[in-house]
Design a protein around this motif. Structure first.
Motif, PDB file in Angstrom:
ATOM      1  N   LEU A   1      -5.382   2.851  -0.730  1.00 39.45           N
ATOM      2  CA  LEU A   1      -6.457   2.934   0.264  1.00 39.45           C
ATOM      3  C   LEU A   1      -6.973   1.555   0.668  1.00 39.45           C
ATOM      4  CD1 LEU A   1      -8.440   6.010  -1.070  1.00 39.45           C
ATOM      5  CD2 LEU A   1      -6.947   5.896   0.934  1.00 39.45           C
ATOM      6  N   VAL A   2      -6.672   0.546  -0.118  1.00 35.47           N
ATOM      7  CA  VAL A   2      -7.040  -0.826   0.242  1.00 35.47           C
ATOM      8  C   VAL A   2      -6.051  -1.388   1.250  1.00 35.47           C
ATOM      9  CG1 VAL A   2      -7.309  -3.182  -0.618  1.00 35.47           C
ATOM     10  CG2 VAL A   2      -8.228  -1.267  -1.940  1.00 35.47           C
TER      11      VAL A   2
ATOM     12  N   GLY B   1       0.807  -1.207   0.000  1.00 33.38           N
ATOM     13  CA  GLY B   1       0.000   0.000   0.000  1.00 33.38           C
ATOM     14  C   GLY B   1       0.846   1.264   0.000  1.00 33.38           C
TER      15      GLY B   1
ATOM     16  N   SER C   1      -5.732  11.461  -1.607  1.00 26.83           N
ATOM     17  CA  SER C   1      -6.903  11.084  -2.384  1.00 26.83           C
ATOM     18  C   SER C   1      -7.925  12.218  -2.409  1.00 26.83           C
ATOM     19  CB  SER C   1      -7.534   9.809  -1.805  1.00 26.83           C
ATOM     20  OG  SER C   1      -8.620   9.394  -2.605  1.00 26.83           O
TER      21      SER C   1
ATOM     22  N   ASP D   1      -6.135   4.511  -5.175  1.00 26.82           N
ATOM     23  CA  ASP D   1      -7.204   3.570  -4.818  1.00 26.82           C
ATOM     24  C   ASP D   1      -6.626   2.261  -4.310  1.00 26.82           C
ATOM     25  OD1 ASP D   1      -9.136   5.412  -5.456  1.00 26.82           O
ATOM     26  OD2 ASP D   1      -9.556   4.598  -7.442  1.00 26.82           O
TER      27      ASP D   1
ATOM     28  N   GLN E   1     -12.141  11.052   6.256  1.00 20.18           N
ATOM     29  CA  GLN E   1     -11.347   9.914   6.722  1.00 20.18           C
ATOM     30  C   GLN E   1      -9.971  10.384   7.213  1.00 20.18           C
ATOM     31  OE1 GLN E   1     -12.257   6.789   7.093  1.00 20.18           O
ATOM     32  NE2 GLN E   1     -14.279   6.963   6.162  1.00 20.18           N
TER      33      GLN E   1
ATOM     34  N   ASP F   1      -4.980   1.712   4.484  1.00 17.96           N
ATOM     35  CA  ASP F   1      -6.124   2.577   4.779  1.00 17.96           C
ATOM     36  C   ASP F   1      -6.013   3.267   6.130  1.00 17.96           C
ATOM     37  OD1 ASP F   1      -6.478   0.048   5.977  1.00 17.96           O
ATOM     38  OD2 ASP F   1      -8.609   0.433   6.252  1.00 17.96           O
ATOM     39  N   ASP F   2      -5.071   2.875   6.982  1.00 15.50           N
ATOM     40  CA  ASP F   2      -4.868   3.574   8.246  1.00 15.50           C
ATOM     41  C   ASP F   2      -3.924   4.764   8.112  1.00 15.50           C
ATOM     42  OD1 ASP F   2      -6.579   2.042   9.771  1.00 15.50           O
ATOM     43  OD2 ASP F   2      -5.031   0.593  10.329  1.00 15.50           O
TER      44      ASP F   2
ATOM     45  N   TRP G   1      -5.393   9.137   2.532  1.00  7.62           N
ATOM     46  CA  TRP G   1      -6.712   9.777   2.434  1.00  7.62           C
ATOM     47  C   TRP G   1      -6.570  11.255   2.074  1.00  7.62           C
ATOM     48  CZ3 TRP G   1     -10.777   6.791   2.071  1.00  7.62           C
ATOM     49  CH2 TRP G   1     -10.732   5.507   2.631  1.00  7.62           C
TER      50      TRP G   1
ATOM     51  N   ASP H   1     -13.263  11.645   1.528  1.00 10.97           N
ATOM     52  CA  ASP H   1     -11.893  11.225   1.822  1.00 10.97           C
ATOM     53  C   ASP H   1     -11.233  12.132   2.855  1.00 10.97           C
ATOM     54  OD1 ASP H   1     -12.266   9.172   0.089  1.00 10.97           O
ATOM     55  OD2 ASP H   1     -10.875   9.883  -1.450  1.00 10.97           O
TER      56      ASP H   1
END
Length: 259
Positions: free
Chosen positions: A165-166, A138, A178, A162, A197, A169-170, A175, A194
């Motif tokens: 973010l999978v 990631g 994005s 994208d 987040q 994502d932390d 975010w 986003d």
């Protein structure tokens, strides 16, 4: 319209100048005593770590990685990036799966040095290996997205973001970037979702608050923009994000802002 236009002009920092994540040490078998000592020193005394590697006979890929960390710790980013690349090439010859991580570290260091094209090449190699998983994969996608934005390829950057973010994502930076890219692309629904987040993960980050204000301004919500920009100034008045927010807030003092 003045509020929206000024916010757009102030919003270039998060994608182009956000500080890169620290280079990530590779997951590997138990280090030798020299490797262990070097990695410990690289975190606290990078100059000593560099000297240690220079004294060791038979430099291993992991020691090259440690030297790269030491060079980056001294903000010698180009030298660090080249050293990580040398570690990756040596690891590939040894059929060591850590090569992909060394390539990712090389890309990260090139980004820190402002070399987006070289960063993309290193990160392409890291991801092409197919051995990065989870957070490491990631973060490599995130770094490549940053390089692609710097190179003006927003479409490819969106694909990498994208993916980031999978697996990452932390990470509030994923975010934030994005959200910024979505705002620049005119997708305000995505931008608002986003940045929410990012705020949930890092409300005390001035860059996140700056972008929250930019998105609010683009959405026509002057009060939310003012609140977010004020938070950015409060959190980091002397940092680029805080200064950009302060500049944005000045428009509220103009006669046009009262209309």
């Amino acid at each position: 319209m003045m509020l929206i236009l000024f916010a757009a002009l102030q919003a270039t920092a998060p994608l182009s100048a956000a500080p890169p994540p620290a280079p990530r040490p590779a997951d590997a078998a138990a280090p030798t005593p020299a490797e262990r000592d070097c990695l410990a020193q690289a975190r606290t005394d990078p100059v000593a770590a560099e000297r240690l590697v220079q004294r060791v006979a038979g430099v291993t890929p992991r020691l090259r990685q440690c030297l790269g960390l030491a060079l980056v710790g001294q903000q010698r980013f180009a030298e660090g990036a080249a050293t990580f690349a040398a570690a990756a090439q040596a690891a590939e010859l040894a059929h060591d799966a850590a090569a992909a991580n060394y390539w990712a570290q090389s890309g990260n260091a090139w980004l820190a040095g402002g070399e987006a094209m070289k960063a993309r090449g290193a990160l392409d190699a890291a991801l092409a290996a197919g051995t990065l998983t989870g957070l490491q994969r990631g973060e490599a996608h995130l770094d490549r997205a940053r390089a692609l934005v710097a190179l003006g390829d927003a479409k490819a950057a969106r694909t990498d973001l994208d993916q980031a973010l999978v697996s990452a994502d932390d990470d509030p930076l994923a975010w934030l970037l994005s959200a910024t890219l979505a705002r620049r692309s005119g997708d305000l629904d995505r931008a608002r979702a986003d940045i929410a987040q990012a705020l949930r993960r890092s409300p005390d980050d001035a860059s996140v608050q700056l972008e929250a204000g930019n998105i609010a301004a683009r959405s026509g919500d002057a009060e939310a923009a003012r609140t977010a920009w004020q938070a950015a100034v409060r959190l980091a008045p002397d940092a680029p994000a805080g200064r950009s927010a302060a500049n944005a807030l000045r428009q509220f003092d103009t006669p046009e802002a009262a209309k």
